[in-house]
Enzyme design. Structure first.
Site, short mmCIF file in Angstrom:
data_model
loop_
_atom_site.label_atom_id
_atom_site.label_comp_id
_atom_site.label_asym_id
_atom_site.label_seq_id
_atom_site.Cartn_x
_atom_site.Cartn_y
_atom_site.Cartn_z
N LYS A 108 1.11 -1.19 -0.36
CA LYS A 108 0.03 -0.67 -0.09
C LYS A 108 1.36 1.21 0.09
O LYS A 108 0.36 2.33 -0.38
CB LYS A 108 -0.98 -0.05 0.86
CG LYS A 108 -1.68 -1.42 1.29
CD LYS A 108 -2.14 -1.18 2.10
CE LYS A 108 -2.01 -0.67 4.20
NZ LYS A 108 -1.40 -1.58 4.00
N ARG A 144 -8.82 1.29 10.21
CA ARG A 144 -8.05 0.06 10.15
C ARG A 144 -8.95 -0.25 11.07
O ARG A 144 -9.09 -1.90 11.03
CB ARG A 144 -6.58 -0.16 11.35
CG ARG A 144 -6.18 0.10 9.82
CD ARG A 144 -4.24 -0.33 10.79
NE ARG A 144 -3.37 -0.57 10.89
CZ ARG A 144 -2.25 0.39 9.63
NH1 ARG A 144 -2.57 1.01 9.36
NH2 ARG A 144 -0.83 -1.41 10.30
N ARG A 189 11.22 -6.23 3.54
CA ARG A 189 11.26 -4.56 3.76
C ARG A 189 12.88 -3.85 4.10
O ARG A 189 12.63 -3.95 5.04
CB ARG A 189 9.26 -4.53 3.80
CG ARG A 189 9.37 -2.22 4.33
CD ARG A 189 7.86 -2.22 4.81
NE ARG A 189 7.72 -2.39 5.30
CZ ARG A 189 5.78 -2.09 6.22
NH1 ARG A 189 5.21 -1.68 4.79
NH2 ARG A 189 5.80 -2.56 7.10
N ARG A 241 11.81 -1.99 9.57
CA ARG A 241 10.78 -0.94 10.90
C ARG A 241 11.59 -2.12 12.13
O ARG A 241 11.51 -3.27 11.79
CB ARG A 241 9.55 -0.30 10.23
CG ARG A 241 9.13 -0.17 9.72
CD ARG A 241 8.45 0.26 8.58
NE ARG A 241 6.77 -0.21 9.64
CZ ARG A 241 5.99 -0.02 9.61
NH1 ARG A 241 5.86 0.03 7.66
NH2 ARG A 241 5.12 -0.65 10.21
N ARG A 267 0.26 -8.19 14.14
CA ARG A 267 0.32 -7.41 12.96
C ARG A 267 -0.77 -7.96 12.26
O ARG A 267 -2.07 -7.30 11.96
CB ARG A 267 0.95 -6.82 12.86
CG ARG A 267 2.00 -5.50 13.38
CD ARG A 267 3.11 -5.23 12.40
NE ARG A 267 2.51 -4.53 11.63
CZ ARG A 267 3.77 -4.28 10.22
NH1 ARG A 267 4.91 -4.87 10.23
NH2 ARG A 267 3.66 -3.68 9.33
P1 AMP Z 1 1.44 0.56 9.17
O1 AMP Z 1 2.47 1.39 8.99
O2 AMP Z 1 0.52 1.21 8.60
O3 AMP Z 1 1.74 -0.72 8.70
O4 AMP Z 1 1.17 0.91 11.03
C1 AMP Z 1 2.18 0.63 11.91
C2 AMP Z 1 1.36 0.24 13.46
O5 AMP Z 1 1.09 1.63 13.86
C3 AMP Z 1 0.34 0.12 13.13
O6 AMP Z 1 0.71 -1.96 13.44
C4 AMP Z 1 -0.23 0.55 14.34
O7 AMP Z 1 0.14 0.14 15.93
C5 AMP Z 1 -0.22 1.82 13.90
N1 AMP Z 1 -1.16 2.28 13.30
C6 AMP Z 1 -1.34 2.95 11.78
N2 AMP Z 1 -2.26 3.23 11.29
C7 AMP Z 1 -2.89 2.57 12.63
C8 AMP Z 1 -4.35 3.31 12.58
N3 AMP Z 1 -5.64 3.49 11.60
N4 AMP Z 1 -5.21 2.48 13.86
C9 AMP Z 1 -4.82 2.56 14.42
N5 AMP Z 1 -3.71 1.67 14.56
C10 AMP Z 1 -2.87 1.92 13.79
#
Ligand code: AMP
Length: 226
Positions: free
Chosen positions: A23, A98, A137, A170, A181
């Site tokens: 994404k 989410r 990644r 990361r 996750r």
């Molecule tokens: P991502 O970079 O989208 O994979 O997000 C990394 C982490 O940020 C996720 O595993 C969540 O802990 C937190 N996070 C990101 N976006 C959201 C969201 N919309 N709602 C809740 N937690 C989020």
């Protein structure tokens, strides 16, 4: 939203799919092509952690466990960002919403902001491919460009092709955190596929193969007349 005329439409585009589906890569590409901003809640939260803000302090342990940050905090952060003038013409959302309460909160924000119904791009990937993508990644510490050591490695190991920045993995892409996750995705986020499908807003895209192939499919889905 399309390359020639899309930015004249007030279109919100949501990228929905599991972690590792690509994404972020596609959002960066589409944002560049269409000239609209790209909001990644994960990136915003990581920036809060770096800046050591109140939100960052709260979110850090939650993110490092692989859980989701509470809806009200995320919604407040998104609402603030969407009120910026550069978001007026349209935007891409990556990693948000989410949960169902986030989706309902977004519906309200879009209505208040005078946006039409969003287009929701559903990134479809087999779960077994996600593990390999997440493990491989790497992200540039300078520009944020992402690589995959298996599928799209940089020319020089651990160095960004664009600016020579060091690449990092990361923390939450580590083996122990990827499981929680993915669980969070399948339990809390996947139900949104049916939510948006039932509203006639969902576009399924097979997120496999070359980045360019997926970009083409995403562009076609975003631009499909509806
Ligand atoms: P991502 O970079 O989208 O994979 O997000 C990394 C982490 O940020 C996720 O595993 C969540 O802990 C937190 N996070 C990101 N976006 C959201 C969201 N919309 N709602 C809740 N937690 C989020």
């Amino acid at each position: 939203m399309d390359e020639a005329q899309g930015s004249r439409r007030r279109q919100a585009v949501i990228f929905l799919g599991p972690p590792g589906a690509g994404k972020g890569t596609q959002a960066a590409e589409l944002s560049r092509r269409c000239g609209v901003p790209h909001l990644s809640t994960g990136e915003m939260l990581r920036e809060h952690i770096v800046q050591n803000t109140e939100l960052g302090k709260l979110a850090k342990p939650i993110m490092h466990r692989g859980d989701l940050v509470p809806d009200e905090l995320v919604l407040k952060m998104v609402e603030k960002q969407l009120s910026r003038p550069d978001y007026e013409r349209g935007f891409l959302l990556d990693g948000f919403p989410r949960t169902l309460p986030q989706a309902e909160g977004l519906d309200r924000l879009l209505e208040t902001g005078g946006f039409g119904k969003p287009v929701v791009i559903h990134f479809m990937v087999q779960p077994n491919q996600l593990l390999r993508r997440l493990a491989g990644r790497r992200t540039c510490t300078v520009c944020g460009r992402t690589y995959n050591v298996f599928e799209r490695p940089p020319q020089v190991p651990n160095v960004c092709d664009d600016d020579g920045g060091a690449l990092m993995q990361r923390k939450d892409d580590s083996e122990e955190i990827v499981g929680p996750r993915l669980d969070a995705f399948y339990k809390q986020t996947e139900p949104l596929v049916e939510y948006y499908r039932s509203h006639g807003l969902l576009e399924d895209v097979a997120a496999i193969g070359e980045v360019e192939t997926v970009t083409k499919a995403v562009m076609e889905a975003v631009c499909r007349p509806r």
